[in-house]
Motif scaffolding. Sequence first.
Motif, PDB file in Angstrom:
ATOM      1  N   LEU A   1      14.908  -4.542  -1.112  1.00 32.59           N
ATOM      2  CA  LEU A   1      14.480  -4.103   0.281  1.00 32.59           C
ATOM      3  C   LEU A   1      13.088  -4.764   0.723  1.00 32.59           C
ATOM      4  O   LEU A   1      13.122  -5.345   1.811  1.00 32.59           O
ATOM      5  N   MET A   2      12.176  -4.759  -0.267  1.00 29.00           N
ATOM      6  CA  MET A   2      11.027  -5.225  -0.114  1.00 29.00           C
ATOM      7  C   MET A   2      11.194  -6.842   0.080  1.00 29.00           C
ATOM      8  O   MET A   2      10.316  -7.163   1.148  1.00 29.00           O
ATOM      9  N   HIS A   3      12.027  -7.382  -0.531  1.00 24.04           N
ATOM     10  CA  HIS A   3      12.304  -8.986  -0.085  1.00 24.04           C
ATOM     11  C   HIS A   3      12.534  -9.224   1.262  1.00 24.04           C
ATOM     12  O   HIS A   3      12.203 -10.274   1.771  1.00 24.04           O
ATOM     13  N   LYS A   4      13.344  -8.370   2.054  1.00 22.05           N
ATOM     14  CA  LYS A   4      13.713  -8.613   3.138  1.00 22.05           C
ATOM     15  C   LYS A   4      12.765  -8.136   4.367  1.00 22.05           C
ATOM     16  O   LYS A   4      12.847  -8.516   5.238  1.00 22.05           O
ATOM     17  N   LEU A   5      11.921  -7.245   3.871  1.00 18.76           N
ATOM     18  CA  LEU A   5      10.916  -6.886   5.161  1.00 18.76           C
ATOM     19  C   LEU A   5       9.686  -7.979   5.013  1.00 18.76           C
ATOM     20  O   LEU A   5       9.321  -8.589   4.091  1.00 18.76           O
ATOM     21  N   SER A   6       8.899  -8.073   6.016  1.00 16.01           N
ATOM     22  CA  SER A   6       7.847  -8.625   6.351  1.00 16.01           C
ATOM     23  C   SER A   6       6.656  -8.255   5.383  1.00 16.01           C
ATOM     24  O   SER A   6       6.495  -7.016   5.144  1.00 16.01           O
ATOM     25  N   ASN A   7       5.717  -9.042   5.379  1.00 21.24           N
ATOM     26  CA  ASN A   7       4.309  -8.629   4.772  1.00 21.24           C
ATOM     27  C   ASN A   7       3.873  -7.599   5.628  1.00 21.24           C
ATOM     28  O   ASN A   7       3.190  -6.658   5.121  1.00 21.24           O
ATOM     29  N   GLN A   8       3.959  -7.935   6.974  1.00 21.35           N
ATOM     30  CA  GLN A   8       3.023  -6.950   7.923  1.00 21.35           C
ATOM     31  C   GLN A   8       3.794  -5.799   7.941  1.00 21.35           C
ATOM     32  O   GLN A   8       3.133  -4.661   7.813  1.00 21.35           O
ATOM     33  N   HIS A   9       5.216  -5.450   7.984  1.00 17.10           N
ATOM     34  CA  HIS A   9       5.884  -4.163   7.618  1.00 17.10           C
ATOM     35  C   HIS A   9       5.373  -3.515   6.446  1.00 17.10           C
ATOM     36  O   HIS A   9       5.345  -2.282   6.318  1.00 17.10           O
ATOM     37  N   LEU A  10       5.402  -4.370   5.475  1.00 15.48           N
ATOM     38  CA  LEU A  10       4.894  -3.670   3.894  1.00 15.48           C
ATOM     39  C   LEU A  10       3.814  -3.009   4.014  1.00 15.48           C
ATOM     40  O   LEU A  10       3.322  -1.988   3.389  1.00 15.48           O
ATOM     41  N   THR A  11       2.671  -3.985   4.742  1.00 13.13           N
ATOM     42  CA  THR A  11       1.463  -3.493   4.696  1.00 13.13           C
ATOM     43  C   THR A  11       1.214  -2.009   5.415  1.00 13.13           C
ATOM     44  O   THR A  11       0.605  -1.309   5.063  1.00 13.13           O
ATOM     45  N   ARG A  12       1.746  -1.996   6.626  1.00 14.04           N
ATOM     46  CA  ARG A  12       1.948  -0.887   7.419  1.00 14.04           C
ATOM     47  C   ARG A  12       2.486   0.352   6.626  1.00 14.04           C
ATOM     48  O   ARG A  12       1.728   1.569   6.504  1.00 14.04           O
ATOM     49  N   LEU A  13       3.638   0.029   6.001  1.00 16.05           N
ATOM     50  CA  LEU A  13       4.352   1.176   5.086  1.00 16.05           C
ATOM     51  C   LEU A  13       3.396   1.598   4.035  1.00 16.05           C
ATOM     52  O   LEU A  13       3.219   2.766   3.962  1.00 16.05           O
ATOM     53  N   PHE A  14       2.498   0.703   3.198  1.00 13.01           N
ATOM     54  CA  PHE A  14       1.863   1.196   2.500  1.00 13.01           C
ATOM     55  C   PHE A  14       0.818   2.184   3.016  1.00 13.01           C
ATOM     56  O   PHE A  14       0.389   2.936   2.012  1.00 13.01           O
ATOM     57  N   GLY A  15       0.107   1.512   4.103  1.00 12.82           N
ATOM     58  CA  GLY A  15      -0.888   2.309   4.703  1.00 12.82           C
ATOM     59  C   GLY A  15      -0.434   3.550   4.987  1.00 12.82           C
ATOM     60  O   GLY A  15      -1.405   4.594   5.010  1.00 12.82           O
ATOM     61  N   ILE A  16       0.675   3.755   5.386  1.00 10.07           N
ATOM     62  CA  ILE A  16       1.113   5.190   6.157  1.00 10.07           C
ATOM     63  C   ILE A  16       1.286   6.087   4.787  1.00 10.07           C
ATOM     64  O   ILE A  16       0.849   7.302   4.668  1.00 10.07           O
ATOM     65  N   VAL A  17       1.976   5.488   3.814  1.00 12.19           N
ATOM     66  CA  VAL A  17       2.158   6.130   2.374  1.00 12.19           C
ATOM     67  C   VAL A  17       0.744   6.808   2.092  1.00 12.19           C
ATOM     68  O   VAL A  17       0.554   8.027   1.576  1.00 12.19           O
ATOM     69  N   LEU A  18      -0.193   5.998   1.725  1.00 16.20           N
ATOM     70  CA  LEU A  18      -1.627   6.379   1.248  1.00 16.20           C
ATOM     71  C   LEU A  18      -2.179   7.328   2.385  1.00 16.20           C
ATOM     72  O   LEU A  18      -2.740   8.361   1.509  1.00 16.20           O
ATOM     73  N   LEU A  19      -2.044   7.276   3.791  1.00 21.08           N
ATOM     74  CA  LEU A  19      -2.532   8.219   4.630  1.00 21.08           C
ATOM     75  C   LEU A  19      -1.826   9.605   4.212  1.00 21.08           C
ATOM     76  O   LEU A  19      -2.676  11.010   4.458  1.00 21.08           O
ATOM     77  N   VAL A  20      -0.596   9.613   4.288  1.00 20.32           N
ATOM     78  CA  VAL A  20       0.152  10.920   4.342  1.00 20.32           C
ATOM     79  C   VAL A  20      -0.007  11.646   2.879  1.00 20.32           C
ATOM     80  O   VAL A  20      -0.513  12.707   3.135  1.00 20.32           O
ATOM     81  N   PHE A  21      -0.035  10.687   1.849  1.00 21.38           N
ATOM     82  CA  PHE A  21      -0.330  11.590   0.560  1.00 21.38           C
ATOM     83  C   PHE A  21      -1.765  11.857   0.092  1.00 21.38           C
ATOM     84  O   PHE A  21      -2.097  13.165  -0.374  1.00 21.38           O
ATOM     85  N   GLY A  22      -2.719  11.051   0.777  1.00 21.45           N
ATOM     86  CA  GLY A  22      -4.029  11.370   0.682  1.00 21.45           C
ATOM     87  C   GLY A  22      -4.405  12.440   1.495  1.00 21.45           C
ATOM     88  O   GLY A  22      -5.211  13.517   1.077  1.00 21.45           O
ATOM     89  N   ALA A  23      -3.897  12.628   2.694  1.00 19.92           N
ATOM     90  CA  ALA A  23      -4.111  13.914   3.512  1.00 19.92           C
ATOM     91  C   ALA A  23      -3.550  15.273   2.773  1.00 19.92           C
ATOM     92  O   ALA A  23      -4.290  16.234   2.767  1.00 19.92           O
ATOM     93  N   LYS A  24      -2.466  15.081   2.415  1.00 14.96           N
ATOM     94  CA  LYS A  24      -1.720  16.383   1.507  1.00 14.96           C
ATOM     95  C   LYS A  24      -2.475  16.584   0.378  1.00 14.96           C
ATOM     96  O   LYS A  24      -2.715  17.855   0.150  1.00 14.96           O
TER      97      LYS A  24
END
Length: 120
Positions: free
Chosen positions: A92-115
């Motif tokens: 799946l990572m190979h199919k996604l763009s670098n921009q989408h992966l960067t956004r996904l990574f940022g969202i994961v960090l924000l969600v788990f960090g806030a939790k």
Amino acid sequence: MKTLLIAAGVGITAGLLGALCGVGGGILMVPAFVTALGFEQKKAVATSLAVIVIIALVSTLNNSRQSGLIDWKVVALTAAAAALAAWFGTDLMHKLSNQHLTRLFGIVLLVFGAKMLLGK
């Protein structure tokens, strides 16, 4: 030389974070590889995962010296499930763009960090 110094600094910090927090250091390595070394997101993720193998091996060897600290039954089940998911996740990572992966990574960090900050 600058790249080697940055890589060593990132490695030291990631190793300490991995050993102390169990995060594997990817939380630090991926953004550092992108910002400090200019890697694209996919290269940063793949490189971070390769480094995490070594961090996890060394930490596991050291942690296994204390009896009962590692629950090997949980390791076996979790590792099998994670390995299967990781196989498909890398496709799946190979199919996604670098921009989408960067956004996904940022969202994961924000969600788990806030939790972690707000929860128990």
